[in-house]
Design a protein around this motif. Structure first.
Motif, PDB file in Angstrom:
ATOM      1  N   TYR A  91       0.842  -1.199   0.000  1.00  0.00           N
ATOM      2  CA  TYR A  91       0.000   0.000   0.000  1.00  0.00           C
ATOM      3  C   TYR A  91       0.879   1.252   0.000  1.00  0.00           C
ATOM      4  O   TYR A  91       1.796   1.372   0.809  1.00  0.00           O
ATOM      5  N   LYS A  92       0.579   2.174  -0.881  1.00  0.00           N
ATOM      6  CA  LYS A  92       1.436   3.345  -1.064  1.00  0.00           C
ATOM      7  C   LYS A  92       1.115   4.496  -0.105  1.00  0.00           C
ATOM      8  O   LYS A  92       1.994   5.263   0.254  1.00  0.00           O
ATOM      9  N   ASN A  93      -0.130   4.634   0.289  1.00  0.00           N
ATOM     10  CA  ASN A  93      -0.526   5.789   1.101  1.00  0.00           C
ATOM     11  C   ASN A  93      -1.290   5.353   2.347  1.00  0.00           C
ATOM     12  O   ASN A  93      -2.459   5.712   2.533  1.00  0.00           O
ATOM     13  N   LEU A  94      -0.648   4.587   3.186  1.00  0.00           N
ATOM     14  CA  LEU A  94      -1.290   4.153   4.419  1.00  0.00           C
ATOM     15  C   LEU A  94      -1.417   5.323   5.394  1.00  0.00           C
ATOM     16  O   LEU A  94      -0.538   6.193   5.448  1.00  0.00           O
ATOM     17  N   PRO A  95      -2.478   5.352   6.190  1.00  0.00           N
ATOM     18  CA  PRO A  95      -2.644   6.426   7.174  1.00  0.00           C
ATOM     19  C   PRO A  95      -1.821   6.198   8.436  1.00  0.00           C
ATOM     20  O   PRO A  95      -1.989   6.908   9.425  1.00  0.00           O
ATOM     21  N   PHE A  96      -0.953   5.202   8.407  1.00  0.00           N
ATOM     22  CA  PHE A  96      -0.102   4.889   9.549  1.00  0.00           C
ATOM     23  C   PHE A  96       1.172   4.238   9.023  1.00  0.00           C
ATOM     24  O   PHE A  96       1.234   3.807   7.870  1.00  0.00           O
ATOM     25  N   ASP A  97       2.202   4.178   9.859  1.00  0.00           N
ATOM     26  CA  ASP A  97       3.439   3.483   9.514  1.00  0.00           C
ATOM     27  C   ASP A  97       3.398   2.110  10.173  1.00  0.00           C
ATOM     28  O   ASP A  97       3.363   2.016  11.407  1.00  0.00           O
TER      29      ASP A  97
END
Length: 333
Positions: free
Chosen positions: A114-120
């Motif tokens: 996933y390229k744009n996760l809302p978390f690391d």
């Protein structure tokens, strides 16, 4: 006048004592929280549907943890989007030990898929313990006219792009386990992602999607009942629960090895004493006769690593699946 500006010796002394007192409070705050923890129920977010390979073991472990912690440990299923929905809930939760995540290889895979996760997936969590691992098993519906992995590979190659396989979701272990196998053997299959392994298993049992690579724990009963046919297991050795089923490597695909694993993570910033308490209680529960019997019957290898060991393992898994994603060209369908 000088004394008025800088304060009398007694005033400075009181100020110094106040600073020392505040420092002492800060130093003992975490241990006190750990001694008191928990004072209310603890929830474990499972980012998969009920009945999956990691859901069942976590429920058994939760029962043991409830007894050890003196508070109910509640398992909540929050499936979807390659485990990112449930994971995001924990990433944003208060780091107080009351919201935990049951992580799996899917979390390590998501870090690269996933390229744009809302978390690391790595930096926003604190490891508690790697609970255990199990091999996957390549199963087919009995209507599929193949009995070995070699026959399956031939069957698919004769029908490029016409054979579907089910997974528990985009970016799941089931997705990447098959993507890697397909890349190594030159197969072209269609990926059919579901919102959890429970739904995927239902359709595989019905023959709507004829192939999948789920964890062995949830498949042994279906295999023994003749509802699914096992072709190969993904571990380095044969599964004790399926001793007659060869490994993928034995079946002619050298270097292939993959495991379904499960471990506990807490939000970043959770106090170290609480992490240590959770680790010690998890370790104790994993050593109980009840859990050992359950894990053995499900073919799950108990690990119970330290937080530091789990952190090292997680990073290694992230690197492994990042490499697989690059080499296979796997993407979110």
């Amino acid at each position: 006048m000088t004394g008025a500006r800088h304060g009398t010796p007694s005033t400075r002394g009181r100020q110094a004592l106040a600073v020392v007192a505040l420092t002492l409070v800060a130093l003992v705050a975490h241990p006190l929280r750990a001694q008191e923890y928990p004072t209310r129920p603890v929830r474990v977010i499972v980012p998969f549907s009920p009945g999956g390979a990691v859901d069942g073991p976590m429920r058994v472990i939760a029962q043991g943890l409830s007894k050890r912690l003196g508070q109910q440990v509640i398992v909540e299923n929050k499936p979807g989007a390659g485990a990112t929905i449930g994971t995001d809930i924990v990433a944003k939760a208060t780091p107080d030990g009351y919201t935990l995540l049951l992580a799996s290889q899917t979390n390590a895979i998501s870090a690269s898929l996933y390229k744009n996760l809302p978390f690391d997936p790595l930096e926003d969590f604190t490891p508690v313990s790697l609970i255990g691992r199990e091999p996957g098993v390549l199963v087919v519906h009995p209507s599929l006219p193949v009995k070995t992995l070699a026959e399956f590979i031939t069957y698919v190659k004769e029908r490029p792009g016409k054979v579907d396989y089910a997974s528990s979701g985009n970016g799941s272990g089931q997705h990447l386990f098959m993507a890697r196998l397909a890349a190594l053997t030159g197969m072209q299959l269609n990926h059919v992602p579901y919102r959890g392994s429970g739904q995927a298993t239902t359709d595989v049992l019905a023959g709507q999607v004829p192939v999948s690579i789920p964890g062995t724990a949830g498949m042994v009963g279906h295999i023994k009942a003749g509802k699914l046919r096992p072709l190969a297991v993904t571990g380095a050795q044969r599964s004790p629960q399926l001793p007659d089923v060869p490994t993928v490597m034995e079946s002619g695909v050298p270097g292939y090895e993959a495991y379904v694993w499960m471990g506990l993570l807490a939000p970043k910033g959770t106090p170290a004493p609480i992490i240590d308490r959770l680790y010690r209680e998890v370790k104790h529960v994993l050593g109980s006769d009840e859990v050992k019997t359950y894990m053995a019957s499900a073919g799950i290898e108990v690990v119970g690593s330290t937080p530091a060991e789990f952190g090292v393992f997680f990073r290694a898994e992230k690197d492994l699946w990042a490499k697989v994603i690059r080499e296979t060209g796997a993407k979110i369908d």
